[in-house]
Design a protein around this motif. Sequence first.
Motif, PDB file in Angstrom:
ATOM      1  N   TYR A   1       0.872  -1.171   0.000  1.00 45.88           N
ATOM      2  CA  TYR A   1       0.000   0.000   0.000  1.00 45.88           C
ATOM      3  C   TYR A   1       0.907   1.218   0.000  1.00 45.88           C
ATOM      4  O   TYR A   1       1.941   1.239   0.686  1.00 45.88           O
ATOM      5  CB  TYR A   1      -0.890   0.010   1.247  1.00 45.88           C
ATOM      6  CG  TYR A   1      -1.986  -1.023   1.189  1.00 45.88           C
ATOM      7  CD1 TYR A   1      -2.898  -1.025   0.128  1.00 45.88           C
ATOM      8  CD2 TYR A   1      -2.113  -1.987   2.169  1.00 45.88           C
ATOM      9  CE1 TYR A   1      -3.898  -1.980   0.050  1.00 45.88           C
ATOM     10  CE2 TYR A   1      -3.119  -2.946   2.107  1.00 45.88           C
ATOM     11  CZ  TYR A   1      -4.000  -2.941   1.033  1.00 45.88           C
ATOM     12  OH  TYR A   1      -4.976  -3.872   0.957  1.00 45.88           O
ATOM     13  N   ASN A   2       0.501   2.218  -0.750  1.00 43.26           N
ATOM     14  CA  ASN A   2       1.277   3.443  -0.795  1.00 43.26           C
ATOM     15  C   ASN A   2       1.455   3.938   0.642  1.00 43.26           C
ATOM     16  O   ASN A   2       0.478   4.144   1.348  1.00 43.26           O
ATOM     17  CB  ASN A   2       0.504   4.475  -1.625  1.00 43.26           C
ATOM     18  CG  ASN A   2       1.310   5.742  -1.801  1.00 43.26           C
ATOM     19  OD1 ASN A   2       2.066   6.126  -0.917  1.00 43.26           O
ATOM     20  ND2 ASN A   2       1.169   6.373  -2.934  1.00 43.26           N
TER      21      ASN A   2
ATOM     22  N   GLN B   1       3.303   2.177   2.905  1.00 40.54           N
ATOM     23  CA  GLN B   1       3.932   1.091   3.651  1.00 40.54           C
ATOM     24  C   GLN B   1       5.412   1.029   3.277  1.00 40.54           C
ATOM     25  O   GLN B   1       5.816   1.576   2.254  1.00 40.54           O
ATOM     26  CB  GLN B   1       3.282  -0.252   3.314  1.00 40.54           C
ATOM     27  CG  GLN B   1       1.955  -0.471   4.011  1.00 40.54           C
ATOM     28  CD  GLN B   1       1.417  -1.863   3.741  1.00 40.54           C
ATOM     29  OE1 GLN B   1       1.521  -2.374   2.640  1.00 40.54           O
ATOM     30  NE2 GLN B   1       0.826  -2.459   4.758  1.00 40.54           N
TER      31      GLN B   1
ATOM     32  N   HIS C   1      -2.622  -9.565   1.195  1.00 38.14           N
ATOM     33  CA  HIS C   1      -2.453  -8.769   2.410  1.00 38.14           C
ATOM     34  C   HIS C   1      -3.370  -9.292   3.512  1.00 38.14           C
ATOM     35  O   HIS C   1      -2.969  -9.414   4.666  1.00 38.14           O
ATOM     36  CB  HIS C   1      -2.762  -7.299   2.120  1.00 38.14           C
ATOM     37  CG  HIS C   1      -2.189  -6.352   3.141  1.00 38.14           C
ATOM     38  ND1 HIS C   1      -2.814  -6.068   4.322  1.00 38.14           N
ATOM     39  CD2 HIS C   1      -1.013  -5.668   3.156  1.00 38.14           C
ATOM     40  CE1 HIS C   1      -2.062  -5.221   5.017  1.00 38.14           C
ATOM     41  NE2 HIS C   1      -0.963  -4.968   4.342  1.00 38.14           N
TER      42      HIS C   1
ATOM     43  N   TYR D   1      -1.705 -10.499   6.861  1.00 39.27           N
ATOM     44  CA  TYR D   1      -1.833  -9.596   8.005  1.00 39.27           C
ATOM     45  C   TYR D   1      -3.230  -9.530   8.594  1.00 39.27           C
ATOM     46  O   TYR D   1      -3.501  -8.763   9.507  1.00 39.27           O
ATOM     47  CB  TYR D   1      -1.385  -8.186   7.623  1.00 39.27           C
ATOM     48  CG  TYR D   1       0.029  -8.165   7.123  1.00 39.27           C
ATOM     49  CD1 TYR D   1       1.043  -8.794   7.847  1.00 39.27           C
ATOM     50  CD2 TYR D   1       0.359  -7.549   5.926  1.00 39.27           C
ATOM     51  CE1 TYR D   1       2.337  -8.796   7.389  1.00 39.27           C
ATOM     52  CE2 TYR D   1       1.653  -7.540   5.460  1.00 39.27           C
ATOM     53  CZ  TYR D   1       2.645  -8.174   6.188  1.00 39.27           C
ATOM     54  OH  TYR D   1       3.923  -8.174   5.742  1.00 39.27           O
TER      55      TYR D   1
ATOM     56  N   TYR E   1      -5.975  -8.298   7.376  1.00 39.07           N
ATOM     57  CA  TYR E   1      -6.898  -7.279   6.878  1.00 39.07           C
ATOM     58  C   TYR E   1      -6.419  -6.749   5.538  1.00 39.07           C
ATOM     59  O   TYR E   1      -5.261  -6.886   5.187  1.00 39.07           O
ATOM     60  CB  TYR E   1      -7.037  -6.118   7.868  1.00 39.07           C
ATOM     61  CG  TYR E   1      -5.843  -5.185   7.892  1.00 39.07           C
ATOM     62  CD1 TYR E   1      -4.761  -5.442   8.724  1.00 39.07           C
ATOM     63  CD2 TYR E   1      -5.791  -4.061   7.070  1.00 39.07           C
ATOM     64  CE1 TYR E   1      -3.657  -4.611   8.740  1.00 39.07           C
ATOM     65  CE2 TYR E   1      -4.692  -3.219   7.076  1.00 39.07           C
ATOM     66  CZ  TYR E   1      -3.621  -3.489   7.911  1.00 39.07           C
ATOM     67  OH  TYR E   1      -2.541  -2.676   7.911  1.00 39.07           O
TER      68      TYR E   1
ATOM     69  N   ALA F   1      -7.060  -3.188   2.805  1.00 43.99           N
ATOM     70  CA  ALA F   1      -7.573  -1.818   2.793  1.00 43.99           C
ATOM     71  C   ALA F   1      -7.860  -1.415   1.348  1.00 43.99           C
ATOM     72  O   ALA F   1      -7.069  -0.715   0.722  1.00 43.99           O
ATOM     73  CB  ALA F   1      -6.554  -0.882   3.440  1.00 43.99           C
TER      74      ALA F   1
ATOM     75  N   GLU G   1      -9.550   0.692  -0.024  1.00 42.98           N
ATOM     76  CA  GLU G   1      -9.635   2.104  -0.388  1.00 42.98           C
ATOM     77  C   GLU G   1      -8.247   2.718  -0.610  1.00 42.98           C
ATOM     78  O   GLU G   1      -8.118   3.825  -1.118  1.00 42.98           O
ATOM     79  CB  GLU G   1     -10.410   2.882   0.684  1.00 42.98           C
ATOM     80  CG  GLU G   1      -9.720   3.053   2.038  1.00 42.98           C
ATOM     81  CD  GLU G   1      -9.796   1.809   2.954  1.00 42.98           C
ATOM     82  OE1 GLU G   1     -10.249   0.741   2.481  1.00 42.98           O
ATOM     83  OE2 GLU G   1      -9.376   1.911   4.115  1.00 42.98           O
ATOM     84  N   GLU G   2      -7.208   2.003  -0.235  1.00 39.77           N
ATOM     85  CA  GLU G   2      -5.852   2.551  -0.377  1.00 39.77           C
ATOM     86  C   GLU G   2      -5.274   2.266  -1.765  1.00 39.77           C
ATOM     87  O   GLU G   2      -5.623   1.288  -2.401  1.00 39.77           O
ATOM     88  CB  GLU G   2      -4.912   1.916   0.662  1.00 39.77           C
ATOM     89  CG  GLU G   2      -5.353   2.077   2.093  1.00 39.77           C
ATOM     90  CD  GLU G   2      -5.051   3.452   2.646  1.00 39.77           C
ATOM     91  OE1 GLU G   2      -4.419   4.261   1.931  1.00 39.77           O
ATOM     92  OE2 GLU G   2      -5.456   3.715   3.797  1.00 39.77           O
TER      93      GLU G   2
END
Lengths: 573, 698
Positions: free
Chosen positions: B556-557, B559, B587, B591, B593, B595, B597-598
């Motif tokens: 993710y942008n 990270q 992901h 981990y 979860y 995201a 929306e990212e």
Amino acid sequence: MKVDPITLEVIKGAFRYITEEMGIALRNSAYSPNIRERMDHSCAVLDSGARLIAQAEHIPVHLGSMRLAVQQGLQYYEGTLQEGDQMLFNDPYISGTHLPDMTLIAPIWYDGEVIAYVANKAHHSDVGGKVPGSLPADATELFQEGLIIPPVKLVTDGGMDRDIVSLILSNVRTPQVRMGDLRAQMAANNLGMSRVLELYREHGIETTDAAVEELMRYSERRVRAEIEKLADGVYESEDWLEDTGMKGRAANIKVSINVKGSSIRFDYSPTALQVEGPLNAPLGVTLAGVYYVLTCVTDPTIPINDGCYRMVEVCVPEGTLLNPKRPAPVCGGNVETSQRNVDALLKAFAKICPEKVCAAGQGTMNNVCIGGIEPKPWTFYETVGGGYGGRPGLDGMDGVHVHMTNTMNTPIEALEATYPLRFTRYQLREDSGGPGEWRGGCGIERRLMLLAENATLSILSERNRIPPWGLYGGKSGALGEFYILKPNGKLIKLKSKCTQSMTKGDILIIKTPGGGGYGDPLRRKPELVLGDVIDGLVSEESAQEDYGVAIVDSEIDWKATERLRINPLLSDT
Amino acid sequence: MSTFRIGVDIGGTFTDLVASDKETGVLTNIKVPSTPVRLADGVISAFSRFLESTEPAEIELIMHASTIATNAILGQTGLELPKAALITTKGFRDVLAIGRQRRPELYNLFGRKPRALVARRHRYEIEERMNPKGEEVHPVNLQDLQKIAADIKREGVDSVAIGLLNSYANPGHEKQVKEILEKALPNTPITSSHEVSSEYREYERISTVVVNALLMPIVSQYIHDLVDEMTELGVSAPFYVMKSNGGIASGDVILSSPVTMIESGPAAGVVASAFHGELLGIENVLSFDMGGTTAKAGLVKSGKPEIVTECEVGGKTHRGRITKGSGYPVRVPFVDLAECSAGGGTIAWIDEGEGLRVGPLSAGASPGPACYGLGGEEPTITDANLILGRLNPAHLLGGKMRVHKELAGKAIGEKICTKIGLALTEAAMGIVKIANSEMGKILRMVSVERGHDPRQFTLIAFGGAGPIHCCALAEDLGISSIVVPVNPGLFSAAGLLAADLKHDLLRAVVKDVTEIDSQAVEKTFQDLETEGRTILEKEKVEAENMTFIREFDARYNGQAYELTIPAARPFAATELEKTIDEFHERHREVYGYAAPEETVELVNARLTVIGLVTKPKWQEAPLASEKPAEETISARRDCFFEDHDQWLKTPVYVRENLRPGNRIRGPAIVEQYDATTVIYPAWEAAVDRFGNICMERR
């Protein structure tokens, strides 16, 4: 109930392993370089009475304060936490450390009852307040340091509370990154919860609880046995913070340690009153320092849990530098005062067990925070390592973090790709390690140039006036220094605590302190001095003046060296 | 005349040679003592033995796993590291010494950082600079370079590493520096960072190239010695080396990248598990290898060993995990392995707080466990297994090694029982339980920690001691099937025969998916494929045996660490969405979860280049009756099982006499030359057509 030693060993390993696994989950899924690259976070498991069962080797200042944080935080939700809830807070007067450290606690339920807690603490690189990075060196009250979060249910029924999340995110400079880090904290607790539950299921509640009791007794026995080995008596020491922020005043930390049988008491009564600037250390930070030093000088292989502290009494009057009253500012307490507390404690232990301690390390974390809004809002935070103190039989390590922190640096290539910065130097400082039979570690010189039009720099550091001390004839390490080099060549010296604007092309020069030396430098083996000279860590002048070693064309002049060492004053002529 | 393929695996104690007859699949084994001071000697003596009954011309192919690189890094005597120089960007010569500025041990006031592998005096700075976009900020100062070259020559440096800032974005300056130095120092090996690792993070990349530079002279000497001495024996077969990534490479290719062969031996065990799984139609395998001093765990998912992209070498390990900052990071692909100090010779002891502990000290092969009667007085895991009736009470190694149960009892009695007041059985069981719990952790590290549920895996247990402990471990992890291969002790060496050629290539991309130019990405992959094809052609692989696997490292942008996901071939704009979905899914898997929306960022394009090697035949036999013949049972002895908490009369089977199809209900013991298999009461075993013991939990 008695637990057999085998089950005990298995359960002990399992708890410790769970905290490690939580740390990995947190690190791997976090967003900020501060957590991902620097690993500025800690994880622990506590029993239903909020007593520490196990923790992973993360950041000492977090770990030592975790127990207090959980105990105080839980008081806010006495009996009202539900299954699936997790509680977040950062209020230093509850969590025990500064605002950027967010603590997240999750109770673990089994048949409708809380059997244990998992908790983690992570340093968020911005929690709002007057400066990017939330470490304002000129704060006079807590409210200027950032958003204060009392214990709130961030997670209810397994999901994040949107209202609380949006309240937090509206008050910080980099909301997207904060959100990623909070999610990572939740993921770590979720993992910890399911692993602890599995463990309890496997061994049963009664056995596991009994094992926890026994583990604590085990650690208690071992720590007591170590304290027994120390000579009874009262030992005093004092060290100084050179500048507490506001008016450039110094403040002392004075401690008296009373060793009696297998118990030990730390009395900070003569320590300075709380100060106007942000160098006050909340009680959690102070306790963390005591626990850290005690672990170091007893036996670091003893599993750390509640049992380790049962023989420890700490007396810190309220309203002092080490136990301030709300709303005194505290952001520098974690990072700077905590280190001086350790220095004072080690100085006292040097009288008790000189063979087990080191000279003073750099004694600061050199917090540097730069932020701006162009080309888009950014906050860069780092701490820079320095010299470690010399030890009997070993030189101090060069370029490391000392004592209360152990964060990693962020790779320059990662920083340059993320922020409008270009680094121009990252080196060990020549002649910064305090001369000694065992040399203090060298500090670091780091330089970075601003590529954006404007930015705000804030520095929170120490040991720019009072150097790290040597022990038993060892000399002090070099002082830290900060400068801005303007594009026109003008060099501006900065104070160890300041907020300053930077413009394009400015180069920030950071020189971190070296560690103190241990033992008389005239007893250092000349070959070691020569090696340091060839490697450019010690100058020929220092070799001659401090170590009494004459070096000519990369070789030792033995005759001259003998003369210098018989009469060190000769080096002046 | 037959045709043989040879696998040679150097272990801590023995060097194993396994020859597979190409036509019949018959395996021949030779075991000779390893020769740590000069490893090549052991290999050559194994070959000499093999050639007593075979013509050199019958050898078609040699696959080799060696500990030479590890031994060199660990500072083995006789393998002094050469004098190396590092050339780096001006202002940054201490990046190598500062590392990640972390102390390896938190509470140890007497801790140390690992010594920098290149002395400060030999770390040279050169004026030059690239920015992170790969644009030149300052050209290479050629005058500096000439001076440095002269200095290096004068100092008698054996090997040179080049590591410049931001070379991952543009290796132009590194190439330029190398070209000039090669002219100035024609006889010195020179290696630059972008050739061994083209990812960002300067310390890890520079550390990798420095380790490579240090290994070049040592490995080159080693391989040349081996090839020369084999030529003298008349052997001229092509020679391949097992790499840490689980693939093999020709000796020539290894010469320029020895840093890729550090975990050569352990990787072979996991590759063997993957191949064995494929043979049996099992895709998901947990590989468990327990020998004399260590236990190693690896994981095979969908037929492929799990790979990590970085490892720290030469450091300390703590409970299977490498103590971060205690060794030297090496950023090349490694088969994911976790290790702990638990082997037959690992010593049990009582600590100051009266806790029972196992390891990390080992009695090794000499004096060895107390029961060997060779002077060992410390109780070991082998001694505990002997007391519990799990090992033969009279002798091991098919009668070659006498054991003394009373000495095992004495050691455990004196060093454990009397100190904490336990009965002998309890103490022996305790030692085994604690070792099992440590080994359970390393299995968890490679599975649970990476987001894999061990219950969906089959455990393949090998090494001399693996099959003793496998049932307990499977129960701990909820695993319901276990395979114990035919020759557990030679399994790793046999695994070499099944390895393919494998090379890893990478280019940095670092872009949001929203900004990706899919044509440029396709071009990047094609360039990598061309590069890969060239290497395989050099290794004489036919075009139809070449396979290319494309992947992205993505995050993710925002990270800072990446996950690896598949990339389509060819890669077109229409594939982007699928790539993004795969990332969210991965992901979530790792981990817990995602995201959605990212924004997702693609960081690297990775290409795995594979040259397929024809697999050896495996001997098989038709299934016989379910009931083992009477003579397969050699004895019945009392054996203690923790799940029943009592002694059970347990039949002991002779492995060599078991036939495919035979079924055995636990509790049972199966003894063979170099291993003992313990079948727990809740388990049932069947011998398959290859002779493997396949166990299922009832």
